[in-house]
Write a protein that holds these residues in place. Structure first.
Motif, short mmCIF file in Angstrom:
data_model
loop_
_atom_site.label_atom_id
_atom_site.label_comp_id
_atom_site.label_asym_id
_atom_site.label_seq_id
_atom_site.Cartn_x
_atom_site.Cartn_y
_atom_site.Cartn_z
N PHE A 13 -21.88 66.77 10.53
CA PHE A 13 -21.03 67.91 11.64
C PHE A 13 -21.43 69.30 10.75
CE2 PHE A 13 -19.55 63.87 12.62
CZ PHE A 13 -19.92 64.05 14.54
N PHE A 14 -21.45 69.17 9.55
CA PHE A 14 -21.37 71.43 9.11
C PHE A 14 -22.31 71.38 9.27
CE2 PHE A 14 -21.72 73.57 6.00
CZ PHE A 14 -21.34 74.80 5.89
N VAL A 15 -23.48 70.64 9.01
CA VAL A 15 -25.05 70.85 8.88
C VAL A 15 -25.76 71.59 9.90
CG1 VAL A 15 -27.21 70.39 8.19
CG2 VAL A 15 -25.28 70.06 6.29
N VAL A 16 -25.13 70.58 10.62
CA VAL A 16 -26.41 70.43 11.69
C VAL A 16 -25.69 71.28 13.26
CG1 VAL A 16 -26.07 69.05 14.29
CG2 VAL A 16 -26.24 67.56 12.85
N GLY A 17 -23.90 72.27 12.70
CA GLY A 17 -23.34 73.19 13.31
C GLY A 17 -24.20 74.21 13.12
N MET A 18 -24.18 74.65 11.45
CA MET A 18 -25.15 75.48 10.98
C MET A 18 -26.57 76.02 11.75
SD MET A 18 -23.12 77.04 8.99
CE MET A 18 -24.49 78.14 8.00
N ILE A 19 -27.36 74.36 12.42
CA ILE A 19 -28.50 74.79 12.31
C ILE A 19 -28.72 74.99 14.25
CG2 ILE A 19 -30.47 73.58 12.99
CD1 ILE A 19 -29.92 71.99 10.32
N ARG A 20 -27.25 74.68 14.68
CA ARG A 20 -27.09 75.01 16.07
C ARG A 20 -26.82 76.38 16.65
NH1 ARG A 20 -24.41 70.59 19.27
NH2 ARG A 20 -24.57 72.40 21.13
N ASP A 21 -25.71 77.02 15.78
CA ASP A 21 -25.04 78.18 16.03
C ASP A 21 -24.06 78.43 15.00
OD1 ASP A 21 -23.78 80.81 16.96
OD2 ASP A 21 -24.21 79.75 19.09
N ARG A 22 -24.32 79.13 14.45
CA ARG A 22 -23.59 79.89 12.92
C ARG A 22 -22.41 80.10 13.19
NH1 ARG A 22 -24.96 83.12 10.28
NH2 ARG A 22 -26.58 84.39 11.40
N LEU A 25 -16.33 78.44 16.02
CA LEU A 25 -15.63 77.67 14.73
C LEU A 25 -15.34 76.29 14.15
CD1 LEU A 25 -12.35 79.56 16.87
CD2 LEU A 25 -13.04 79.55 15.05
N GLY A 26 -16.13 75.37 15.20
CA GLY A 26 -15.79 73.70 14.34
C GLY A 26 -16.45 74.49 12.75
N ASN A 27 -17.38 74.95 12.63
CA ASN A 27 -18.75 74.65 10.91
C ASN A 27 -17.25 74.86 10.49
OD1 ASN A 27 -20.95 74.31 12.92
ND2 ASN A 27 -21.68 76.60 12.48
N ALA A 28 -16.38 76.10 10.30
CA ALA A 28 -15.38 76.07 9.25
C ALA A 28 -14.48 74.91 9.63
CB ALA A 28 -14.72 77.58 10.20
N VAL A 29 -14.07 74.23 10.50
CA VAL A 29 -13.41 73.32 10.03
C VAL A 29 -13.92 72.17 9.17
CG1 VAL A 29 -11.82 71.33 11.90
CG2 VAL A 29 -12.15 73.85 12.16
N TRP A 30 -15.26 71.98 9.37
CA TRP A 30 -16.32 70.57 9.33
C TRP A 30 -16.18 71.00 8.03
CZ3 TRP A 30 -15.35 66.33 11.56
CH2 TRP A 30 -15.96 66.39 12.87
N LEU A 31 -16.06 72.10 7.55
CA LEU A 31 -16.73 72.65 6.02
C LEU A 31 -15.35 73.04 5.36
CD1 LEU A 31 -17.97 74.42 3.65
CD2 LEU A 31 -17.32 76.43 4.72
#
Length: 333
Positions: A13-22, A25-31
């Motif tokens: 989920f983190f990688v997909v979120g980074m690719i879609r839009d860095r 906020l959800g990227n931080a939680v998945w990390l």
């Protein structure tokens, strides 16, 4: 093994979120979830393979708890005193001091929780500890992701540079704002060397105690350092970061400007500005300027508090479910 496999899910989920839009906020939680599961996997794997004994794991936990429960809050208290001395007495400057006191409060609550105080008191203290752990998890996750966000992304190829205001002392540019302007100046010179003539938008209204608008002072600062006056665009109405971004983007649209834009702020402010740019549907990257070390703890705490207000319902519901589960397990016969 189980934790290692489980870590793959949030990592995906983190990688997909980074690719879609860095800027999500959800990227931080998945990390954060990924890192927690990886740490658990490493601990259990090392223990299972005989590399770590139960005694080593126990002492490691003691060291971590001492660091979090004594060293960290002591450092925050010292930083809070330094902030008040250098920056003045104000709520924003008291954040690291208050955070240090809060952590000491959690340590005291943990001490009560280890004593025999009865099921009701234990349940209440446990609930407070769960909320504190949830907030700590979010803070560390957002802090790590903010650093990561500020370290990746495009650094050249911009057709407009937006500088976000940060307050004046009378009509003088203070060090915090000067750092932003110097970073913008560096970006401008780099683009000029590459054959471009980027616009520079300086954004900031006039606040209490300021004899001119931030935009005017910022323009003068840049012009004195070689930026042509005709390439500097003034936005002198904004009083918040969201207005800085929205009004600056509007000025660029009114000039029929098309191209890549970058906004410059301080490094502690980068990710929240990026989240706001995403909320405004702006295709704008955010780049950070260096900040004095003593200013960073309070600044990051302020940014964290502001980011929490973006999804208050989610955080309230999550804490409520965790506390409710704890109370049910603790008080149910």
């Amino acid at each position: 093994m189980l934790f290692g496999i489980a870590a793959l899910v949030p990592a995906l989920f983190f990688v997909v979120g980074m690719i879609r839009d860095r800027r999500r906020l959800g990227n931080a939680v998945w990390l954060g979830v990924t890192l927690v599961l990886l740490v658990l996997w490493l601990v259990f794997r090392a223990t299972a393979l005989g590399g770590w004994s139960a005694e080593v794991v126990g002492w490691s936990v003691v060291v971590v708890l001492l660091g979090l429960g004594f060293v960290l809050p002591t450092a925050l208290l010292a930083n809070g005193v330094l902030m008040v001395r250098r920056e003045g007495f104000g709520l924003a400057n008291l954040l690291s001091l208050l955070a240090g006191l809060a952590i000491f409060g959690v340590v005291i609550a943990f001490g009560f929780a280890t004593a025999r105080t009865g099921p009701v008191v234990d349940a209440v203290i446990g609930s407070l500890l769960i909320v504190a752990a949830y907030v700590a998890f979010l803070f560390v996750s957002l802090l790590l992701y903010s650093v990561l966000y500020g370290s990746v992304g495009r650094r050249t190829g911009f057709d407009a540079v937006v500088v976000l205001g940060a307050g004046l002392i009378g009509d003088r540019v203070p060090p915090l704002l000067a750092a932003r302007l110097d970073r913008a100046l560096s970006l401008y010179r780099r683009e000029v060397a590459a054959g471009r003539s980027p616009l520079v938008v300086v954004s900031g209204g006039q606040g209490a105690g300021e004899s001119v608008s931030e935009a005017v002072a910022m323009r003068d600062y840049l012009v004195r350092r070689g930026v042509p006056d005709e390439l500097v665009v003034l936005e002198d109405r904004a009083t918040t970061t969201e207005e800085n971004l929205a009004y600056s983007a509007r000025l660029l649209r009114e000039r029929d400007w098309t191209g890549r834009a970058v906004a410059v702020t301080n490094n502690f402010h980068v990710f929240r500005a990026a989240v706001l740019a995403r909320r405004l549907k702006l295709r704008m990257q955010i780049i950070g300027a260096p900040t004095a070390w003593y200013f960073l703890p309070s600044a990051f705490l302020r940014e964290f508090a502001a980011l929490l207000t973006h999804n208050p319902v989610v955080h309230t519901v999550t804490c409520g479910l965790l506390v409710g589960l704890h109370l049910w397990l603790t008080l149910t016969p």
